[in-house]
Design an enzyme around this catalytic site. Structure first.
Site, PDB file in Angstrom:
ATOM      1  N   SER A 117       0.791  -1.234   0.000  1.00 26.25           N
ATOM      2  CA  SER A 117       0.000   0.000   0.000  1.00 26.25           C
ATOM      3  C   SER A 117       0.818   1.278   0.000  1.00 26.25           C
ATOM      4  O   SER A 117       0.572   2.191   0.795  1.00 26.25           O
ATOM      5  CB  SER A 117      -0.943   0.032   1.210  1.00 26.25           C
ATOM      6  OG  SER A 117      -1.841  -0.999   1.115  1.00 26.25           O
ATOM      7  N   GLU A 151      -7.956   7.404  -4.733  1.00 26.30           N
ATOM      8  CA  GLU A 151      -7.414   6.225  -5.427  1.00 26.30           C
ATOM      9  C   GLU A 151      -8.369   5.768  -6.540  1.00 26.30           C
ATOM     10  O   GLU A 151      -7.956   5.473  -7.651  1.00 26.30           O
ATOM     11  CB  GLU A 151      -7.229   5.103  -4.396  1.00 26.30           C
ATOM     12  CG  GLU A 151      -6.726   3.800  -4.962  1.00 26.30           C
ATOM     13  CD  GLU A 151      -5.223   3.638  -4.863  1.00 26.30           C
ATOM     14  OE1 GLU A 151      -4.620   4.218  -3.935  1.00 26.30           O
ATOM     15  OE2 GLU A 151      -4.653   2.935  -5.719  1.00 26.30           O
ATOM     16  N   ASP A 163      -6.788  -0.519   2.831  1.00 20.46           N
ATOM     17  CA  ASP A 163      -5.434   0.034   2.867  1.00 20.46           C
ATOM     18  C   ASP A 163      -5.415   1.412   3.510  1.00 20.46           C
ATOM     19  O   ASP A 163      -4.545   1.733   4.324  1.00 20.46           O
ATOM     20  CB  ASP A 163      -4.869   0.158   1.442  1.00 20.46           C
ATOM     21  CG  ASP A 163      -4.868  -1.165   0.718  1.00 20.46           C
ATOM     22  OD1 ASP A 163      -5.059  -2.199   1.382  1.00 20.46           O
ATOM     23  OD2 ASP A 163      -4.689  -1.157  -0.513  1.00 20.46           O
ATOM     24  N   TYR A 212      -7.421  -7.087 -10.927  1.00 18.00           N
ATOM     25  CA  TYR A 212      -8.117  -6.630  -9.719  1.00 18.00           C
ATOM     26  C   TYR A 212      -9.551  -6.185 -10.007  1.00 18.00           C
ATOM     27  O   TYR A 212     -10.499  -6.671  -9.407  1.00 18.00           O
ATOM     28  CB  TYR A 212      -7.325  -5.486  -9.072  1.00 18.00           C
ATOM     29  CG  TYR A 212      -7.913  -5.026  -7.759  1.00 18.00           C
ATOM     30  CD1 TYR A 212      -7.554  -5.635  -6.568  1.00 18.00           C
ATOM     31  CD2 TYR A 212      -8.847  -3.993  -7.707  1.00 18.00           C
ATOM     32  CE1 TYR A 212      -8.099  -5.237  -5.359  1.00 18.00           C
ATOM     33  CE2 TYR A 212      -9.393  -3.586  -6.513  1.00 18.00           C
ATOM     34  CZ  TYR A 212      -9.011  -4.196  -5.343  1.00 18.00           C
ATOM     35  OH  TYR A 212      -9.556  -3.791  -4.148  1.00 18.00           O
TER      36      TYR A 212
HETATM   37  C1  GLA Z   1      -5.557  -3.847  -2.708  1.00 19.08           C
HETATM   38  C2  GLA Z   1      -6.748  -2.912  -2.504  1.00 19.08           C
HETATM   39  C3  GLA Z   1      -7.486  -3.249  -1.205  1.00 19.08           C
HETATM   40  C4  GLA Z   1      -7.811  -4.735  -1.119  1.00 19.08           C
HETATM   41  C5  GLA Z   1      -6.587  -5.594  -1.455  1.00 19.08           C
HETATM   42  C6  GLA Z   1      -6.904  -7.069  -1.558  1.00 19.08           C
HETATM   43  O1  GLA Z   1      -4.591  -3.627  -1.733  1.00 19.08           O
HETATM   44  O2  GLA Z   1      -6.325  -1.572  -2.471  1.00 19.08           O
HETATM   45  O3  GLA Z   1      -8.644  -2.458  -1.098  1.00 19.08           O
HETATM   46  O4  GLA Z   1      -8.893  -5.059  -1.938  1.00 19.08           O
HETATM   47  O5  GLA Z   1      -5.986  -5.204  -2.671  1.00 19.08           O
HETATM   48  O6  GLA Z   1      -7.290  -7.570  -0.326  1.00 19.08           O
END
Ligand code: GLA
Length: 356
Positions: A117, A151, A163, A212
């Site tokens: 993050s 974001e 995060d 994602y």
């Molecule tokens: C990224 C996203 C989070 C979460 C993770 C997976 O870090 O920013 O919000 O979904 O992936 O757990």
């Protein structure tokens, strides 16, 4: 030699703020399904220095990236790291915060593309710096919500809130147990006699290029077919049998992962916590399909060590880091040992936590 704020802008900063990266211990890909997560802050932080700009432009510098961006406050979204800064400013300005053009210098120790993050740390640090300089009435939850919005709207990742909540509210010594639907939360101690080990696989990941957003769409589709607001509302994996095969596996990961977080948050011992991490990795690998061979290898090497309670990939997957729960005081040594074995297999990883 990296230049100081004074050397770059000819004035001293009027405020300074920082925010940490995070490592998620359990609860992966659950946050955008209204589920439960269990992250911890890491020692690596991002620092932001700020002052009011002498002209009508925002000026952003990230010396470690070798980037400088000068942009119109209401103009097009700038590229790279500046998009996050511009996004945070834009949200506050559009909300009527009356913020003049600013000078900002960013320095980050949070590795990029490791699933720790770095972007949330940047957003939270920027918002904290703005809060301090302009005395904005924003509590830490509001900071996390604005950071998430930046974001999504300015970096193009349709992420959940984990995060940003972790960066804004967690510390290095506790796990943040968070219900992402209600934002109810508790800080919990790590299992007794255990500490965290985080290893980077050496394979970088870029969220917006990965699957994602696709995974998120699949989860939403599964919830729609099941007639529930979100997968959080399914408690029994047997209810998923009616779904098409691929969606069933995606949903099964989310449903079982929520159960693992809830069990861990009850205060299980290190051995059981580790087992839950191992199950989580298997589920991410086989059902959610967000792992890749180097992450599986690293996790397997970690799990093969006697003093490792459990290990899994951490973050969104598709590259990045692994987290392990290990016997207290043994993290650094175990990390080096496992990295040497990883190297023998032709892979170059790095030790991120504990910090050397
Ligand atoms: C990224 C996203 C989070 C979460 C993770 C997976 O870090 O920013 O919000 O979904 O992936 O757990």
């Amino acid at each position: 030699m990296p230049r100081s704020f004074l050397e770059l802008f000819g004035v001293t900063p009027q405020a300074v703020a920082q925010a940490p990266g995070r490592v998620n211990l359990l609860g992966e890909h659950t946050d955008y399904n209204d589920g439960f997560v269990l992250p911890c802050a890491i020692p690596q932080t991002t620092r932001v220095e700020i002052a009011v700009s002498p002209d009508r432009l925002d000026h952003f510098v990230a010396e470690d990236l070798g980037q400088r961006v000068d942009c119109e406050p209401a103009g097009a979204v700038p590229p790279g790291f500046a998009a996050y800064l511009h996004g945070c400013l834009r949200l506050l300005r559009d909300g009527g915060a009356g913020i003049p053009p600013v000078l900002m210098k960013v320095d980050s120790q949070v590795p990029m593309g490791s699933g720790l993050s770095s972007s949330a740390a940047l957003e939270v640090a920027v918002l904290r710096a703005l809060r301090e300089l302009f005395r904005l009435e924003l509590d830490d939850v509001r900071v996390a919500q604005l950071a998430q919005k930046a974001e999504i709207e300015y970096a193009g990742v349709n992420c959940g809130i984990m995060d940003q909540m972790a960066s804004s509210l967690a510390d290095e010594h506790h796990m943040l147990f968070l219900d992402t639907r209600t934002l109810e939360r508790r800080l919990l101690p790590l299992p007794q006699g255990a500490e965290l080990l985080v290893l980077d696989s050496g394979v970088p990941r870029r969220l917006e290029e990965s699957g994602y957003n696709e995974r998120r769409r699949q989860c939403e589709e599964a919830a729609r077919l099941l007639g529930v607001p979100a997968l959080r509302d399914v408690q029994d994996p047997a209810q998923l049998a009616a779904l098409p095969e691929e969606l069933e596996r995606r949903a099964r990961h989310v449903v079982t992962e929520n159960l693992r977080v809830l069990e861990a948050a009850q205060g299980v011992d290190a051995r059981r916590f580790g087992e839950l991490m191992n199950f989580s990795h298997r589920s991410l690998r086989d059902d959610f399909e967000v792992s890749i061979p180097p992450l599986n290898l690293l996790v397997q090497l970690l799990q093969g060590e006697q003093e490792v309670f459990g290990a899994r990939l951490t973050g969104a997957g598709f590259g990045g880091a692994c987290v392990a729960l290990v016997r207290e005081g043994r993290g650094a040594e175990l990390g080096e040992l496992v990295l040497a074995r990883y190297r023998e297999k032709g892979q170059l990883g790095t030790l991120l936590v504990p910090r050397r």
